[in-house]
Write an enzyme that holds these catalytic residues in place. Structure first.
Site, PDB file in Angstrom:
ATOM      1  N   GLU A  70     128.988  18.434   5.822  1.00  0.00           N
ATOM      2  CA  GLU A  70     128.571  17.018   5.829  1.00  0.00           C
ATOM      3  C   GLU A  70     127.293  16.749   5.031  1.00  0.00           C
ATOM      4  O   GLU A  70     126.448  15.978   5.465  1.00  0.00           O
ATOM      5  CB  GLU A  70     128.359  16.548   7.283  1.00  0.00           C
ATOM      6  CG  GLU A  70     129.621  16.616   8.117  1.00  0.00           C
ATOM      7  CD  GLU A  70     129.369  16.294   9.586  1.00  0.00           C
ATOM      8  OE1 GLU A  70     130.213  15.614  10.188  1.00  0.00           O
ATOM      9  OE2 GLU A  70     128.354  16.739  10.146  1.00  0.00           O
TER      10      GLU A  70
HETATM   11  C1  TNX Z   1     130.850  17.310  13.121  1.00  0.00           C
HETATM   12  S1  TNX Z   1     131.655  20.088  12.787  1.00  0.00           S
HETATM   13  C2  TNX Z   1     129.788  18.137  12.791  1.00  0.00           C
HETATM   14  C3  TNX Z   1     128.644  18.248  13.713  1.00  0.00           C
HETATM   15  C4  TNX Z   1     128.769  17.302  14.872  1.00  0.00           C
HETATM   16  C5  TNX Z   1     130.182  17.315  15.379  1.00  0.00           C
HETATM   17  C6  TNX Z   1     130.391  16.496  16.607  1.00  0.00           C
HETATM   18  C7  TNX Z   1     130.641  20.043  11.743  1.00  0.00           C
HETATM   19  C8  TNX Z   1     130.693  21.143  10.837  1.00  0.00           C
HETATM   20  N1  TNX Z   1     129.809  19.010  11.730  1.00  0.00           N
HETATM   21  O1  TNX Z   1     127.451  18.032  13.023  1.00  0.00           O
HETATM   22  O2  TNX Z   1     127.881  17.717  15.864  1.00  0.00           O
HETATM   23  O3  TNX Z   1     131.022  16.848  14.374  1.00  0.00           O
HETATM   24  O4  TNX Z   1     131.667  16.656  17.118  1.00  0.00           O
END
Ligand code: TNX
Length: 523
Positions: free
Chosen positions: A328
């Site tokens: 992300e």
């Molecule tokens: C996605 S999973 C994210 C996390 C969040 C999560 C909450 C991932 C690699 N990144 O930063 O905490 O969703 O479900």
């Protein structure tokens, strides 16, 4: 069962002054009906039983440490002396390493007759796994705190067992909310009994930096000072981190440290202004948005910083992996993201660790022996496989422990799905993505993100019983897995969760039932 002829005889024996153990046949128990989670590969019942009693001895010729913990607990809850012996006799529990074992690095063989229990394995890890099975063959009282005046029968037969996948993990996000060392140790205790062998610690994120880095102390003094919601945060000193690593090792759990970058880095950006492109420190962040922060990937000082962080953490981490996050990074341009991941991966390798990262890292050219952690995009996982990376499987729709069970669950998120226990159980890692087969898969991991998770009760409520379901996905071949059968076993596992004070979610889909009298005699 309670009032059968042998038990009446046993009662008379208890009243008399001499032991008549030899005259009383042990009850006929069916090993095949005993509840074991995760389900072993092969279970053959011989329809009799072994009785642990005041005369039982323990043979541990290889001085296997894991055996000591097991024996101490059995002494505590049975009240028996369980003296150690060099030779096995007619009433011995024996543990031994066997170079020639065919059950592999983590497998074991458990052979139970009416006069002996023999647990053997190629490695101490295999013995540890066999002990986890043996725990479930004993009366539930074994998991308690005080001596219980009950019969300690173990059904007879043979179990030959080994795991389907080498990596069976869970993840704890200690960044969004911080959890003390004692909580991490309880998580380790609880998950180890299901033969989970890896705990991934998500140590840094926008809301907090939780691991002391001696060369950059402001990361924890400032960057670790708060958490989601704005309360005081916390961090592990290097001594505490080493203590977690060492404690986990006693339960054959490898710690995988994660420092998430180049996004999810606000806590670091708030602690050291030079990591930002404009040279200004950001403000600490206590909300739950994602994707707004990034290291300034063009600055040399960022790589000096990353080198120090990876070096200090790698030196304290005996396990083979360093997880560099990579997810992300919405405000890092792809032209900057790719060289960043490649340069950071080289630093990970330089300090002797293999790269692990969320599936987005597959956009970069990855070094040999890297692992792409599939959470969201199948095409990323495939790009990883095309460059010979392994895949660690954590699909958010099935494996995320922070997803609510249903719309009424008091904590958790639901952006990926509601994940009831049946949904958490009914999937097969090698069938998720076309083109990703068992050979490409390192294993399965169940992440617990902690935006809504504040204390140990919250952790237990989301982790259990879904992690138990996941443990069977990682351990047991799919042809031996079946929800209708699993839900009944899980329901009868209730007593074991309760005696360990696990605050599990009592899903309506599971026929929760205390063991009946007959089952108590046939544990
Ligand atoms: C996605 S999973 C994210 C996390 C969040 C999560 C909450 C991932 C690699 N990144 O930063 O905490 O969703 O479900």
């Amino acid at each position: 069962m309670k009032y059968t002829f042998p038990s009446i005889l046993a009662f008379i024996c208890m009243l008399s002054f001499f032991s008549c153990n030899e005259d009383v046949p042990n009850p006929a128990l069916d090993l095949g009906k005993t509840i074991i989670i995760p389900q072993p590969l092969k279970v053959e019942s011989t329809g009799s039983s072994f009785q642990i009693n005041s005369g039982t001895t323990v043979q541990n010729l290889n001085n296997i440490k894991a055996v000591d913990g097991f024996v101490a607990q059995l002494k505590k809850t049975s009240g028996f002396n369980l003296e150690s012996t060099k030779t096995s006799n007619e009433n011995t529990i024996s543990f031994s390493l066997d170079e020639a074992s065919e059950m592999g690095a983590e497998g074991y063989t458990l052979d139970i007759t009416d006069t002996q229990i023999n647990l053997s394995a190629k490695t101490e890890h295999g013995i540890f796994n066999g002990i986890q099975t043996l725990r479930q063959l004993l009366p539930t009282e074994f998991e308690g705190e005080k001596p219980e005046n009950i019969n300690w029968y173990v059904p007879s037969g043979k179990i030959s067992d080994k795991p389907e996948y080498a990596y069976r993990g869970s993840m704890l996000d200690v960044a969004r909310h911080f959890f003390e060392v004692k909580d991490v140790k309880r998580v380790i205790d609880l998950i180890a009994q299901y033969k989970i062998n890896t705990l991934h610690l998500h140590l840094t994120d926008d809301q907090g930096w939780r691991i002391e880095i001696k060369s950059w102390p402001n990361l924890t003094t400032h960057g670790g000072s708060t958490q989601v919601g704005g309360e005081a945060g916390g961090f592990y000193t290097q001594e505490q981190y080493k203590d977690i690593v060492a404690y986990a090792a006693t339960k054959f759990i490898t710690i995988v440290p994660e420092v998430d970058m180049p996004g999810h880095t606000n806590a670091a950006l708030a602690s050291y202004p030079e990591l930002n492109c404009d040279g200004k420190a950001t403000k600490l962040y206590t909300g739950t948005e994602v994707g707004f922060s990034t290291f300034c990937t063009s600055k040399e000082v960022v790589y000096k910083f990353i080198d120090d962080v990876i070096r200090e953490i790698s030196e304290m981490t005996p396990g083979p992996y360093f997880h560099l996050g990579g997810d992300e990074s919405h405000v890092t341009e792809m032209k900057d993201y790719i060289p960043f991941i490649e340069r950071t991966s080289a630093i990970v390798n330089k300090y002797g660790k293999q790269v692990m990262g969320w599936d987005e890292i597959a956009h970069a050219k990855l070094p040999a022996n890297s692992t792409v952690h599939y959470w969201n995009k199948a095409e990323n996982a495939k790009m990883g496989v095309e460059q010979n990376a392994k895949v660690l499987i954590s699909p958010a729709t099935k494996a995320y422990l922070d997803m609510q069970y249903d719309s009424t669950t008091r904590i958790g998120l639901h952006w990926a799905a509601y994940v009831e226990v049946d949904s958490a159980y009914m999937w097969e890692p090698s069938e998720l993505v076309e083109g990703i087969t068992k050979e490409n898969i390192l294993g399965v991991e169940s992440p617990l993100w902690s935006e809504t998770v504040v204390n140990m009760d919250d952790i237990e409520y989301l982790v259990f019983p879904r992690l138990i379901a996941h443990s069977e996905i990682g351990w047991t071949p799919s042809k031996f897995r079946n929800w209708e059968n699993f839900k009944v076993r899980l329901g009868k596992h209730k007593d074991r969760l309760e005696i360990q004070n696990v605050d599990y979610y009592p899903s309506k889909l599971v026929p929760w039932a205390p063991l009946t009298k007959v089952e108590v005699d046939n544990p």
